[in-house]
Design a protein around this motif. Structure first.
Motif, PDB file in Angstrom:
ATOM      1  N   UNK A   1      56.096  12.349  55.944  1.00 57.47           N
ATOM      2  CA  UNK A   1      56.649  13.112  57.080  1.00 57.47           C
ATOM      3  C   UNK A   1      56.818  14.579  56.676  1.00 57.47           C
ATOM      4  N   UNK A   2      57.001  15.429  57.688  1.00 57.73           N
ATOM      5  CA  UNK A   2      57.330  16.840  57.459  1.00 57.73           C
ATOM      6  C   UNK A   2      56.492  17.477  56.362  1.00 57.73           C
ATOM      7  N   UNK A   3      57.114  18.427  55.659  1.00 56.52           N
ATOM      8  CA  UNK A   3      56.429  19.070  54.523  1.00 56.52           C
ATOM      9  C   UNK A   3      56.978  18.392  53.274  1.00 56.52           C
ATOM     10  N   UNK A   4      56.362  17.315  52.871  1.00 57.49           N
ATOM     11  CA  UNK A   4      56.990  16.459  51.862  1.00 57.49           C
ATOM     12  C   UNK A   4      55.963  16.017  50.828  1.00 57.49           C
ATOM     13  N   UNK A   5      55.614  16.959  49.906  1.00 58.79           N
ATOM     14  CA  UNK A   5      54.733  16.556  48.815  1.00 58.79           C
ATOM     15  C   UNK A   5      55.493  16.470  47.512  1.00 58.79           C
ATOM     16  N   UNK A   6      56.746  16.804  47.572  1.00 54.70           N
ATOM     17  CA  UNK A   6      57.686  16.710  46.455  1.00 54.70           C
ATOM     18  C   UNK A   6      59.042  16.436  47.081  1.00 54.70           C
ATOM     19  N   UNK A   7      60.059  16.199  46.236  1.00 57.57           N
ATOM     20  CA  UNK A   7      61.359  15.897  46.840  1.00 57.57           C
ATOM     21  C   UNK A   7      62.155  17.144  47.226  1.00 57.57           C
ATOM     22  N   UNK A   8      61.549  18.331  47.137  1.00 61.54           N
ATOM     23  CA  UNK A   8      62.306  19.562  47.386  1.00 61.54           C
ATOM     24  C   UNK A   8      62.374  19.946  48.866  1.00 61.54           C
ATOM     25  N   UNK A   9      61.551  19.352  49.696  1.00 63.51           N
ATOM     26  CA  UNK A   9      61.530  19.793  51.096  1.00 63.51           C
ATOM     27  C   UNK A   9      61.218  18.649  52.051  1.00 63.51           C
ATOM     28  N   UNK A  10      61.447  18.925  53.326  1.00 59.13           N
ATOM     29  CA  UNK A  10      60.986  18.031  54.394  1.00 59.13           C
ATOM     30  C   UNK A  10      61.985  16.982  54.851  1.00 59.13           C
ATOM     31  N   UNK A  11      62.937  16.634  54.004  1.00 60.99           N
ATOM     32  CA  UNK A  11      63.862  15.561  54.383  1.00 60.99           C
ATOM     33  C   UNK A  11      64.641  15.962  55.634  1.00 60.99           C
TER      34      UNK A  11
ATOM     35  N   UNK B   1      69.385  16.117  43.964  1.00 59.42           N
ATOM     36  CA  UNK B   1      67.970  15.905  44.299  1.00 59.42           C
ATOM     37  C   UNK B   1      67.535  16.864  45.409  1.00 59.42           C
ATOM     38  N   UNK B   2      67.980  18.071  45.328  1.00 61.44           N
ATOM     39  CA  UNK B   2      67.623  19.158  46.281  1.00 61.44           C
ATOM     40  C   UNK B   2      68.032  18.820  47.715  1.00 61.44           C
ATOM     41  N   UNK B   3      69.006  17.961  47.887  1.00 57.43           N
ATOM     42  CA  UNK B   3      69.328  17.609  49.267  1.00 57.43           C
ATOM     43  C   UNK B   3      70.824  17.623  49.524  1.00 57.43           C
ATOM     44  N   UNK B   4      71.160  17.755  50.807  1.00 63.14           N
ATOM     45  CA  UNK B   4      72.552  17.689  51.260  1.00 63.14           C
ATOM     46  C   UNK B   4      72.679  16.429  52.114  1.00 63.14           C
ATOM     47  N   UNK B   5      73.939  16.112  52.445  1.00 62.96           N
ATOM     48  CA  UNK B   5      74.185  14.902  53.217  1.00 62.96           C
ATOM     49  C   UNK B   5      74.517  15.284  54.651  1.00 62.96           C
ATOM     50  N   UNK B   6      73.864  14.628  55.583  1.00 69.14           N
ATOM     51  CA  UNK B   6      74.164  14.900  56.997  1.00 69.14           C
ATOM     52  C   UNK B   6      75.522  14.294  57.357  1.00 69.14           C
ATOM     53  N   UNK B   7      76.157  14.908  58.325  1.00 72.21           N
ATOM     54  CA  UNK B   7      77.495  14.459  58.705  1.00 72.21           C
ATOM     55  C   UNK B   7      77.384  13.256  59.647  1.00 72.21           C
ATOM     56  N   UNK B   8      77.315  12.084  59.031  1.00 70.57           N
ATOM     57  CA  UNK B   8      77.168  10.868  59.830  1.00 70.57           C
ATOM     58  C   UNK B   8      78.476  10.444  60.498  1.00 70.57           C
TER      59      UNK B   8
END
Ligand code: DGJ
Length: 621
Positions: A264-274, A337-344
C-alpha cells in the motif's frame, strides 16, 4: 446480590461466553459506598463444566457529581493459608512468554505493562502453585486477564503469611471520570483451579479459550495452511513475484497465500506509507482484485496484512491529520519503528481507518487478515479530551480497538483474523475474543520457539499460536536447523510457511509436500487434542518433548526435538501422558500397553545430530 441463569457479558469488552452445552450462572454482588454514592457490582460467572470462574467489576455512579477513580482492579482473591510459587511469563521482543517460577517472599511481587499493550515483557496471565506442585500433581490457581492494554498483576505475601492476588488495569496514568448515572466496566479475569498439577490447569484454559472465548467460523474449522510473504521477500515484491511464490506454494499443498507488509501507499521500507491504505497498483502491476483472482485461480485463498493503529509521519494521512496521532501538546512525540500511534480512543479516527480497510477488503477476494501493531504506545494524550480526562485515554484506546475489531468481524464473519504485535506483544485472552490466532513471536528459529511456545502453552491453546517454518540460516539467530525440525515446531501451532519456496531445492520441496500432507492427517488431534508438556526446555539436557492426545484417547502424537548430543549417552525413555492405561497402542507396527508407555516410557530414537526431531504417531489397537 442476584443470581441469574447464564453467563453475563460486558459491554464493549471481551468475555467468556456460554454455549448450549455450558452450564453457566451469574452471581452479582452489589456493594454501596454511601459516602460517595456509588455502587460496585462484582460479577462472578460460574461455568461449572468448564471449571472456570470469571470475575469482572462494574462501578455505577448514582450521585449528582462526577466521580474520578484512580484504581479499579478486576479481581482480588485472598488465601488464608499456603506457601506459594508465583509463575509468570516474561520476555521481550523475539523472546516472549518465558516461564519463570519463583517462591513468594514476604512483600509484593508484581508484573504489569504500561506500554499501552499487554506487552512482550509480561503476559497478563499468572499462576500460584503450592510448593510441591508439578505438571501432574499438586494444587495450583490460574489468573488470566481478558484485556489487551496496560495491566497490573500482583501477589502479596503478608505479615500473617496470607496471600492476596490483585489483577486488573494498571493504575499508573489511569484516572477515569464516571459521570452521574454512568457505569464503568473493568475487564474480566478467568480463574481456574487444578488439584492435579499445572498440566490440568492448562487443559482447563485450553478448552475454555478454544470453545468459549474464540469465535467465528475458525473456532472449529481447520485453519488453512498458509504461506506468508514476509521473511521470504520482505518489501521487495511485485504482483508477478507474489503470484510465482503462491504458485510454487500451491504445488506443495499450501492453502492460503498471505501478502504481508508493503502493498500500500509509498511503502518499500518501514519509514513511510503507514496509514495510507490505498493499494499501490504501480508496485503490484495490477489491482488487488486482479492479484487475488490470479491467486484464487491457483487454488489458494488470499490474505493481506494491515497495521490499522499506526501511522508514519511520511504519509498522506499524517500530513492531512497530524492531530490524529497520540501526542502531548508542545512535545515532540516518541517514534518507534518510524511510526506514531493513531488515537483509537476517537471514533472519527477509527471510522476513517475502518472505511479504508473495508474499501480494500471489498475490492478483492480476501479470506484472511493479519492485524499487526508494531510499537508500544507512548505520548498518551488525545486531542479530543480535556486535560483533566487524559487518564482515560489508554483504556478508551483499548475499547476503541475492540469496537473496531467487533465491527470488522460482524461485517466479515468469514475472514480469519490473525492478531500480531511485533510478534507476540499482544498475545492475550482479550485479543483472542476477536482474533482466534495470534502470531506468537517474530523469532521463527525452531529452537528459540521451543521455550516461547512452551511458555505460551500454560495459558493458551495450541490452536491460537501462529507458528511458521522459515528459511535457514534463521533470520533472527543465524542458526541452522533441519527442515523437519522446523516443521515439528510449526505444526505445534497454526502451521504455515514463511519463506520463498522458489529458493528451495527439489528435495526440500518434496519434504514440504510430505509435511503438509502429514499435518492434514493430524489436524484435529493437534487443534483439539489435549496438549501435554513432557519436559521443560529450560531444564532439558538432551531433548525437549511434548504430546497431543485425542480427547477419547484413541491416538496421540509425540514430538521430540534433540537439543544436545552426548556420545555413548544413556538411552532416553520418555513417559507418555494421557493414554488409556488399559489399552494397547501401536507405534511403528509394534504393540505397547498404555500403562507401560506412561509408567515405563518409550525408548526414544537415537538422534544423530543436534536439533534433529521426531514426530511419533501413536494409535490405539
Ligand atoms: C511485524 C510482524 O510480526 C511480522 O510478522 C511482519 O508482519 C512485520 N511486522 C511487517 O512489518
Amino acid at each position: 446480590y442476584q443470581i441469574l441463569n447464564g453467563k453475563y457479558s460486558l459491554p464493549g469488552l471481551p468475555a467468556i461466553y456460554a454455549t448450549e452445552d455450558t452450564k453457566a450462572d451469574t452471581l452479582i454482588i452489589t456493594l454501596e459506598d454511601t459516602r460517595h454514592c456509588f455502587y460496585v457490582h462484582i460479577y462472578y460467572g460460574v461455568l461449572e463444566n468448564l471449571d472456570i470462574i470469571t470475575r469482572a467489576v462494574c462501578i455505577e455512579n448514582h450521585c449528582s457529581d462526577d466521580l474520578y477513580f484512580e484504581n479499579i482492579q478486576s479481581t482480588c482473591v485472598d488465601y488464608l493459608h499456603g506457601n506459594f510459587n508465583f509463575h509468570t511469563f516474561y520476555g521481550r521482543h523475539v523472546k516472549e512468554r518465558t516461564h519463570q517460577k519463583s517462591p513468594l517472599q514476604h512483600g509484593i511481587q508484581s508484573i504489569g505493562s504500561t506500554r499501552g499493550t499487554s506487552s512482550h515483557q509480561y503476559n497478563p496471565f499468572f499462576i500460584l502453585s503450592e510448593q510441591d506442585t508439578t505438571e501432574d500433581t499438586g494444587n495450583c490457581y490460574g489468573f488470566s486477564l481478558l484485556y489487551s492494554g496496560d495491566f497490573s498483576g500482583l501477589a502479596e505475601y503478608d505479615q500473617y503469611d496470607q496471600t492476596r492476588i490483585l489483577l486488573g488495569i494498571h493504575p499508573d496514568n489511569f484516572y477515569y471520570c464516571i459521570k452521574p448515572g454512568e457505569k464503568f466496566y473493568a475487564p474480566e479475569t478467568a480463574m481456574a483451579f487444578s488439584d492435579c498439577g499445572l498440566g490440568n490447569l492448562s487443559h482447563i484454559y485450553h478448552k475454555a479459550y478454544r470453545n468459549n472465548l474464540c469465535r467465528g467460523k475458525y473456532k472449529t474449522a481447520r485453519r488453512p495452511i498458509l504461506l506468508n510473504s514476509w521473511e521470504g521477500v520482505y518489501f521487495d515484491f511485485d504482483g508477478d513475484k507474489l503470484v510465482q511464490m503462491a504458485k510454487d506454494a500451491s504445488e506443495l499443498g499450501v492453502e492460503l497465500f498471505v501478502m504481508d507488509d508493503g502493498w500500500f501507499g509509498k511503502r518499500d521500507l518501514d519509514v513511510s506509507g503507514l496509514g495510507d491504505w490505498l493499494v499501490n497498483e504501480e508496485k503490484l502491476g495490477c489491482t488487488l482484485g486482479e492479484l487475488s483472482e490470479r491467486i484464487y485461480k491457483l487454488g489458494l485463498k488470499f490474505g493481506i496484512w494491515f497495521e490499522p493503529e499506526c501511522v508514519n509521519e511520511d504519509s498522506n494521512l499524517y500530513r492531512a491529520h497530524p492531530d490524529w496521532a497520540l501526542q502531548v501538546p508542545g512535545k515532540a512525540p516518541c517514534r518507534s519503528r518510524y511510526q506514531l500511534v493513531l488515537d483509537f480512543s476517537r471514533e472519527d479516527v477509527r471510522d476513517y481507518i475502518f472505511t479504508h480497510i473495508c474499501q480494500v477488503l471489498d475490492s478483492a477476494k480476501i479470506e484472511y487478515l493479519k492485524w499487526d501493531f508494531n510499537r508500544s504506545i507512548s505520548d498518551i494524550y488525545s486531542a479530543k479530551l480535556p486535560a483533566k480526562r487524559q487518564g482515560e485515554v489508554a483504556h478508551r484506546y483499548i475499547l476503541g480497538l475492540y469496537d473496531m475489531l467487533e465491527k470488522l468481524i460482524q461485517r466479515y464473519p468469514d475472514i480469519l483474523i490473525e492478531g500480531c504485535s511485533g510478534g507476540g506483544g499482544r498475545f492475550d485472552a482479550g485479543m483472542l475474543y476477536y482474533t482466534p490466532q495470534i502470531w506468537c513471536s517474530d523469532d521463527t528459529d525452531a529452537i528459540e520457539r521451543l521455550s516461547i511456545q512452551y511458555g505460551t502453552s500454560f495459558g493458551y491453546p495450541v490452536s491460537t499460536m501462529g507458528s511458521h517454518v522459515s528459511k535457514c540460516p534463521n533470520e533472527q539467530t543465524g542458526r541452522m536447523t533441519p527442515l523437519n525440525t522446523r516443521a515439528t515446531v510449526a505444526m505445534s501451532g497454526t502451521f504455515g510457511y514463511e519463506l520463498d519456496v522458489n529458493q528451495m531445492s527439489d528435495e526440500e520441496k518434496a519434504l514440504v509436500k510430505a509435511q503438509i500432507k502429514e499435518f492434514k492427517s493430524y489436524d484435529s488431534l493437534i487443534q483439539n487434542g489435549n496438549y501435554y508438556r513432557l519436559t521443560d526446555p529450560s531444564e532439558a539436557q538432551s531433548y525437549h518433548s511434548w504430546e497431543f492426545v485425542a480427547e477419547d484417547k484413541s491416538e496421540a502424537l509425540l514430538c521430540i526435538v534433540s537439543l544436545q548430543i552426548h556420545p555413548n549417552g544413556p538411552g532416553n525413555y520418555i513417559k507418555l501422558k494421557g493414554l488409556d492405561p488399559h489399552s494397547a497402542y501401536l507405534i511403528d507396527g509394534k504393540k505397547y500397553p498404555g500403562d507401560v508407555l506412561m509408567n515405563g516410557g518409550l525408548l526414544l530414537p537415537f538422534a544423530k545430530a543436534e536439533y534433529e526431531s521426531f514426530r511419533i504417531h501413536i494409535t490405539r489397537c
